[in-house]
Design a protein around this motif. Structure first.
Motif, PDB file in Angstrom:
ATOM      1  N   UNK A 174       1.030  -1.340   0.060  1.00  0.00           N
ATOM      2  CA  UNK A 174      -0.134   0.103   0.065  1.00  0.00           C
ATOM      3  C   UNK A 174      -0.023   0.977   0.256  1.00  0.00           C
ATOM      4  N   UNK A 175       1.423   1.192  -0.091  1.00  0.00           N
ATOM      5  CA  UNK A 175       3.238   2.894   0.839  1.00  0.00           C
ATOM      6  C   UNK A 175       3.036   2.631  -0.312  1.00  0.00           C
ATOM      7  N   UNK A 176       3.886   2.260  -1.310  1.00  0.00           N
ATOM      8  CA  UNK A 176       4.076   3.046  -2.465  1.00  0.00           C
ATOM      9  C   UNK A 176       3.410   3.732  -3.279  1.00  0.00           C
ATOM     10  N   UNK A 188      12.516  11.920  -0.266  1.00  0.00           N
ATOM     11  CA  UNK A 188      11.632  11.766   0.754  1.00  0.00           C
ATOM     12  C   UNK A 188      10.452  10.775   1.116  1.00  0.00           C
ATOM     13  N   UNK A 189      10.372   9.743  -0.123  1.00  0.00           N
ATOM     14  CA  UNK A 189       9.919   8.320  -0.747  1.00  0.00           C
ATOM     15  C   UNK A 189      10.010   7.715   0.634  1.00  0.00           C
ATOM     16  N   UNK A 205      11.878  -4.089  -0.586  1.00  0.00           N
ATOM     17  CA  UNK A 205      10.944  -4.394  -1.689  1.00  0.00           C
ATOM     18  C   UNK A 205       9.727  -3.194  -2.195  1.00  0.00           C
ATOM     19  N   UNK A 206       9.367  -2.650  -1.489  1.00  0.00           N
ATOM     20  CA  UNK A 206       9.048  -0.955  -1.660  1.00  0.00           C
ATOM     21  C   UNK A 206       9.374   0.117  -2.056  1.00  0.00           C
ATOM     22  N   UNK A 207      10.582  -0.127  -1.559  1.00  0.00           N
ATOM     23  CA  UNK A 207      11.659   1.597  -1.783  1.00  0.00           C
ATOM     24  C   UNK A 207      12.210   0.899  -3.450  1.00  0.00           C
ATOM     25  N   UNK A 211      12.612   3.257  -7.253  1.00  0.00           N
ATOM     26  CA  UNK A 211      14.074   3.283  -7.787  1.00  0.00           C
ATOM     27  C   UNK A 211      14.468   3.200  -7.430  1.00  0.00           C
ATOM     28  N   UNK A 212      16.107   2.897  -7.210  1.00  0.00           N
ATOM     29  CA  UNK A 212      17.293   2.803  -6.651  1.00  0.00           C
ATOM     30  C   UNK A 212      17.624   3.741  -5.999  1.00  0.00           C
TER      31      UNK A 212
END
Length: 336
Positions: A174-176, A188-189, A205-207, A211-212
């Motif tokens: 959910x957070x992405x 910030x993400x 996994x989410x990060x 993007x890298x």
């Protein structure tokens, strides 16, 4: 070493061997299932351990299961120090450090207050709040090792591990989408994901799904939260001392040995003296110790004990997770 000492070590090993091997088998099966079905390894370890709980009453297995649930757990917590360096933390500047410190402290304090309001012991709020604010199942196990003995402590620990594993998986999905909805910038993400998702694997996994750079930032922020484990364990140890003696009638130390080892390994890792291969093997060993420990804890618990927890603990953990996400977003706005 004298012959008597060697004989005593040999006898101790014989007593522990069946239970330790049973815990390792459950851990290996959990790791296999996690790799093939992409679900939290701690959750699989817990469920497999609970399915084997008949072994905890077997006099041949009981000593080794008890040893794994306590001592092997503490070794795994100590080895978590190899997961980060102080240079990684310094590279992001003061803003993420401020966000991590404030969010961890405030979340734990609010969790303790909420637990008391719901009629639970404050220690349960410290356990769930620490797991939510720091590093999920690993923090729950570390805090459980440092907290004073209580008849319901192991059941509370198991419930916390299940809760943070499930909520962390949901957050990874959910957070992405929240990040994209709020149109957060890349750094910030990463700070938001690393500062809110409970377990390291789900943060990664989410990060990296975004993007890298977001993944790199999220991972370092998550390591900052892991670094907060030491002061929180210190506070838990001080609570233990304030409440009297530990098991066996001995006054517990102000700082548990595994917490000292944790910060010592982090400090040594920060010097660059430890090779990448040693770091890798140390992290793997830490993971194996923690998975084996949660398998052993599962073996010591009856499923009916968890079924009796009711709705309030579930509401508490969901509330803590939502509170942490809102708090980190507010801190991002404040420091941005």
């Amino acid at each position: 070493m004298s012959a008597a000492a060697i004989a005593a070590v040999h006898e101790r090993g014989r007593n522990l061997f069946p239970g330790v091997v049973a815990s390792l088998i459950a851990a290996a099966a959990a790791s296999f299932l996690s790799e093939h079905y992409d679900a939290p390894v701690m959750l699989f370890a817990l469920l497999l351990g609970m399915a084997m709980n008949f072994l905890a009453s077997d006099p041949r297995c009981k000593p080794g299961i008890e040893f794994t649930a306590r001592q092997v757990l503490r070794v795994g917590v100590a080895l978590l120090g190899l997961r980060f360096t102080f240079a990684q933390i310094a590279a992001l500047g003061w803003e993420p450090v401020l966000i991590v410190v404030v969010s961890v402290v405030v979340t734990i304090l609010v969790s303790v207050a909420a637990a008391k309001a719901l009629g639970f012991q404050p220690i349960f709020g410290l356990l769930t709040g620490g797991a939510t604010a720091i590093c999920g199942a690993s923090a729950a196990l570390a805090l459980s090792a440092a907290l004073p003995s209580h008849p319901a402590k192991e059941r509370a620990t198991l419930f916390t591990v299940i809760g943070v594993s499930a909520l962390s998986t949901l957050a990874m999905i959910a957070y992405p989408m929240v990040v994209q909805l709020l149109e957060l910038e890349t750094v910030d993400a990463g700070i938001f994901l690393g500062g809110t998702i409970h377990d390291v694997a789900q943060v990664v996994g989410a990060g990296y799904s975004l993007s890298q750079e977001t993944g790199d930032t999220a991972t370092v922020v998550k390591l900052m939260r892991i670094a907060m484990l030491l002061p929180v364990i210190l506070c838990a140890a001080m609570i233990t001392r304030a409440q009297g003696t530990a098991e066996g009638g001995q006054r517990p130390p102000l700082l548990p040995w595994f917490a000292v080892a944790f910060v010592a390994l982090a400090a040594i890792n920060s010097t660059g003296w430890i090779s990448g291969a040693v770091q890798h093997y140390g992290k793997d060993l830490s993971s194996w110790c923690l998975v084996a420990a949660i398998s052993a804890i599962g073996m010591k618990t009856q499923l009916k004990d968890l079924a009796s927890v009711g709705f309030k603990p579930i509401a508490l953990m969901i509330g803590e997770t939502v509170f942490l996400a809102i708090l980190v977003l507010m801190l991002l706005r404040f420091t941005g």
